[in-house]
Design a protein around this motif. Structure first.
Motif, PDB file in Angstrom:
ATOM      1  N   ILE A   1       4.449  -9.440  -3.847  1.00  0.00           N
ATOM      2  CA  ILE A   1       4.481 -10.355  -2.691  1.00  0.00           C
ATOM      3  C   ILE A   1       3.312 -11.333  -2.762  1.00  0.00           C
ATOM      4  O   ILE A   1       3.478 -12.532  -2.548  1.00  0.00           O
ATOM      5  CB  ILE A   1       4.446  -9.552  -1.368  1.00  0.00           C
ATOM      6  CG1 ILE A   1       5.753  -8.761  -1.195  1.00  0.00           C
ATOM      7  CG2 ILE A   1       4.242 -10.498  -0.173  1.00  0.00           C
ATOM      8  CD1 ILE A   1       5.685  -7.701  -0.109  1.00  0.00           C
ATOM      9  N   ILE A   2       2.125 -10.823  -3.079  1.00  0.00           N
ATOM     10  CA  ILE A   2       0.945 -11.693  -3.185  1.00  0.00           C
ATOM     11  C   ILE A   2       1.128 -12.696  -4.314  1.00  0.00           C
ATOM     12  O   ILE A   2       0.836 -13.892  -4.150  1.00  0.00           O
ATOM     13  CB  ILE A   2      -0.328 -10.852  -3.404  1.00  0.00           C
ATOM     14  CG1 ILE A   2      -0.622 -10.018  -2.153  1.00  0.00           C
ATOM     15  CG2 ILE A   2      -1.517 -11.735  -3.749  1.00  0.00           C
ATOM     16  CD1 ILE A   2      -1.693  -8.958  -2.360  1.00  0.00           C
TER      17      ILE A   2
ATOM     18  N   ALA B   1       2.397  -9.807   3.668  1.00  0.00           N
ATOM     19  CA  ALA B   1       1.280  -9.147   2.985  1.00  0.00           C
ATOM     20  C   ALA B   1       0.198  -8.743   3.985  1.00  0.00           C
ATOM     21  O   ALA B   1      -0.363  -7.641   3.911  1.00  0.00           O
ATOM     22  CB  ALA B   1       0.701 -10.071   1.913  1.00  0.00           C
ATOM     23  N   PHE B   2      -0.095  -9.625   4.929  1.00  0.00           N
ATOM     24  CA  PHE B   2      -1.139  -9.348   5.927  1.00  0.00           C
ATOM     25  C   PHE B   2      -0.740  -8.166   6.807  1.00  0.00           C
ATOM     26  O   PHE B   2      -1.578  -7.319   7.139  1.00  0.00           O
ATOM     27  CB  PHE B   2      -1.379 -10.599   6.766  1.00  0.00           C
ATOM     28  CG  PHE B   2      -2.543 -10.486   7.714  1.00  0.00           C
ATOM     29  CD1 PHE B   2      -3.844 -10.554   7.241  1.00  0.00           C
ATOM     30  CD2 PHE B   2      -2.331 -10.319   9.071  1.00  0.00           C
ATOM     31  CE1 PHE B   2      -4.924 -10.443   8.113  1.00  0.00           C
ATOM     32  CE2 PHE B   2      -3.404 -10.213   9.956  1.00  0.00           C
ATOM     33  CZ  PHE B   2      -4.697 -10.279   9.473  1.00  0.00           C
TER      34      PHE B   2
ATOM     35  N   LEU C   1      -8.593  -8.211   0.866  1.00  0.00           N
ATOM     36  CA  LEU C   1      -9.020  -9.606   0.994  1.00  0.00           C
ATOM     37  C   LEU C   1      -8.003 -10.568   0.395  1.00  0.00           C
ATOM     38  O   LEU C   1      -7.848 -11.687   0.893  1.00  0.00           O
ATOM     39  CB  LEU C   1     -10.383  -9.795   0.322  1.00  0.00           C
ATOM     40  CG  LEU C   1     -11.552  -9.032   0.951  1.00  0.00           C
ATOM     41  CD1 LEU C   1     -12.863  -9.444   0.285  1.00  0.00           C
ATOM     42  CD2 LEU C   1     -11.628  -9.250   2.461  1.00  0.00           C
ATOM     43  N   ASP C   2      -7.286 -10.151  -0.661  1.00  0.00           N
ATOM     44  CA  ASP C   2      -6.308 -11.070  -1.247  1.00  0.00           C
ATOM     45  C   ASP C   2      -5.116 -11.276  -0.314  1.00  0.00           C
ATOM     46  O   ASP C   2      -4.537 -12.364  -0.281  1.00  0.00           O
ATOM     47  CB  ASP C   2      -5.848 -10.606  -2.633  1.00  0.00           C
ATOM     48  CG  ASP C   2      -5.396  -9.158  -2.682  1.00  0.00           C
ATOM     49  OD1 ASP C   2      -5.480  -8.466  -1.650  1.00  0.00           O
ATOM     50  OD2 ASP C   2      -4.962  -8.721  -3.775  1.00  0.00           O
ATOM     51  N   CYS C   3      -4.777 -10.249   0.485  1.00  0.00           N
ATOM     52  CA  CYS C   3      -3.719 -10.420   1.498  1.00  0.00           C
ATOM     53  C   CYS C   3      -4.179 -11.391   2.586  1.00  0.00           C
ATOM     54  O   CYS C   3      -3.447 -12.290   2.997  1.00  0.00           O
ATOM     55  CB  CYS C   3      -3.371  -9.081   2.145  1.00  0.00           C
ATOM     56  SG  CYS C   3      -2.594  -7.897   1.039  1.00  0.00           S
ATOM     57  N   ARG C   4      -5.398 -11.184   3.035  1.00  0.00           N
ATOM     58  CA  ARG C   4      -5.957 -12.040   4.091  1.00  0.00           C
ATOM     59  C   ARG C   4      -6.097 -13.484   3.600  1.00  0.00           C
ATOM     60  O   ARG C   4      -5.834 -14.428   4.345  1.00  0.00           O
ATOM     61  CB  ARG C   4      -7.316 -11.483   4.519  1.00  0.00           C
ATOM     62  CG  ARG C   4      -7.853 -12.071   5.808  1.00  0.00           C
ATOM     63  CD  ARG C   4      -9.158 -11.398   6.191  1.00  0.00           C
ATOM     64  NE  ARG C   4      -8.982 -10.051   6.691  1.00  0.00           N
ATOM     65  CZ  ARG C   4      -8.704  -9.757   7.957  1.00  0.00           C
ATOM     66  NH1 ARG C   4      -8.554 -10.734   8.846  1.00  0.00           N
ATOM     67  NH2 ARG C   4      -8.583  -8.499   8.341  1.00  0.00           N
ATOM     68  N   LEU C   5      -6.479 -13.649   2.330  1.00  0.00           N
ATOM     69  CA  LEU C   5      -6.648 -14.990   1.774  1.00  0.00           C
ATOM     70  C   LEU C   5      -5.312 -15.707   1.664  1.00  0.00           C
ATOM     71  O   LEU C   5      -5.196 -16.887   2.020  1.00  0.00           O
ATOM     72  CB  LEU C   5      -7.320 -14.914   0.404  1.00  0.00           C
ATOM     73  CG  LEU C   5      -7.599 -16.239  -0.296  1.00  0.00           C
ATOM     74  CD1 LEU C   5      -8.481 -17.146   0.566  1.00  0.00           C
ATOM     75  CD2 LEU C   5      -8.273 -15.997  -1.644  1.00  0.00           C
TER      76      LEU C   5
END
Length: 327
Positions: free
Chosen positions: A40-41, A63-64, A71-75
């Motif tokens: 997904i990311i 993803a979030f 952090l990669d989900c949040r980004l």
């Protein structure tokens, strides 16, 4: 290859992996493993690189929800929020909050720093934007997106020279970044400098089937008197996408105003209107053709179509006033 092995282990039950997975496209993999966070990311980041922000938003939000501690989900979520086509003020501040959380935990994340700079750019706080861009460049002096944002801010500030310099530096870091050449071309086009054709040509060489890129080059050639080449490119656009109505319109425009082939121009304007029946520029130009043919009734009818969709369209209002005085 290690990345793929890790991905498949995380997105399928043990024993269900297949050697065929490595031959599948990313979209196909997501169909097979819809809850794979890694996929997904990856899909979301790919969507952002392609400027498919609707897909990026769907991936980022999913993803979030799945793991907001990563952090990669949040980004990805923040990047999707700040690039939404229907972005709200709340989205801007939500993205800002997420970028700040990332930077607090990972102070040397250039992507998050440039993302935060982009937030300040949108808020027209250019001093803060430059501060975070420069922080990102201290960490990674070759970070392409930092130079792109820098160039865009200089463009907003009307500093042509520094905007060009920043965009040039961006494409030096990534010579395959065709959007950078489009940005450079648009700057020179704005300055009415035919050098824009060279930059659009480079973008076209990198993306020969991208209709938006072809249009930029075709229009620049038309703008600087290369009508035959422009028509060839517009026709290529039509072959690639028969619904790209602006290509029909521009061929009609050349036929009307450069070649004085009025019947041929009418044909292309009619093709435009078959696809987009509210294209006021086509109706207006049809009105001008009927004026040239001394057919005032049909000219007024065409202008009436324009004013139905845009009552404030000055060019048609002026023609109607002139024609009514003649009657």
């Amino acid at each position: 290859m290690v990345f793929f092995l890790l991905t498949f282990q995380s997105c399928a039950d043990k024993g269900k992996n297949s050697k065929n997975d490595r031959n599948l496209s990313l979209d196909s993999l997501l169909v097979r493993y819809p809850d794979s966070l890694e996929l997904i990311i990856r899909h979301g980041n790919q969507a952002i690189s392609k400027m498919d922000y609707a897909s990026a938003m769907a991936d980022g939000a999913k993803a979030f929800r799945m793991d907001s501690t990563r952090l990669d989900c949040r980004l990805l979520y923040a990047e999707a929020l700040i690039n939404k086509s229907n972005r709200l003020v709340a989205d801007i501040f939500n993205a800002q909050r997420n970028y700040l959380i990332i930077i607090k935990k990972d102070t040397k994340n250039p992507k998050a720093l440039v993302g935060l700079a982009n937030v300040y750019c949108i808020l027209e706080d250019y001093d803060s934007a430059f501060k975070f861009i420069n922080k990102a460049l201290k960490i990674n002096p070759r970070f392409r997106d930092a130079y792109i944002l820098k160039g865009s801010i200089y463009r907003l500030l009307g500093n042509f020279k520094l905007a060009v310099s920043s965009y040039e530096t961006a494409v030096q870091q990534d010579p395959e970044f065709y959007q950078g050449y489009i940005m450079l071309g648009s700057l020179y086009e704005w300055k009415q400098d035919p050098l824009c054709i060279e930059y659009y040509t480079t973008a076209y060489q990198l993306q020969p089937k991208n209709t938006d890129v072809i249009y930029s080059l075709a229009y620049a050639k038309q703008l600087f008197g290369k009508d035959a080449e422009a028509k060839g490119l517009y026709r290529k656009m039509i072959r690639l996408d028969s619904l790209y109505y602006v290509a029909y319109f521009q061929i009609g425009y050349i036929k009307q105003f450069s070649e004085n082939e009025l019947d041929s121009a009418l044909f292309y304007y009619d093709k435009t209107l078959e696809i987009e029946n509210k294209h006021i520029e086509s109706y207006h130009n049809i009105g001008l053709i009927y004026e040239d043919k001394k057919d005032i009734t049909n000219a007024l009818f065409s202008y009436a179509k324009v004013l139905k969709y845009n009552p404030e369209y000055t060019l048609s209002l002026e023609r109607v006033a002139i024609l009514k005085k003649k009657r």
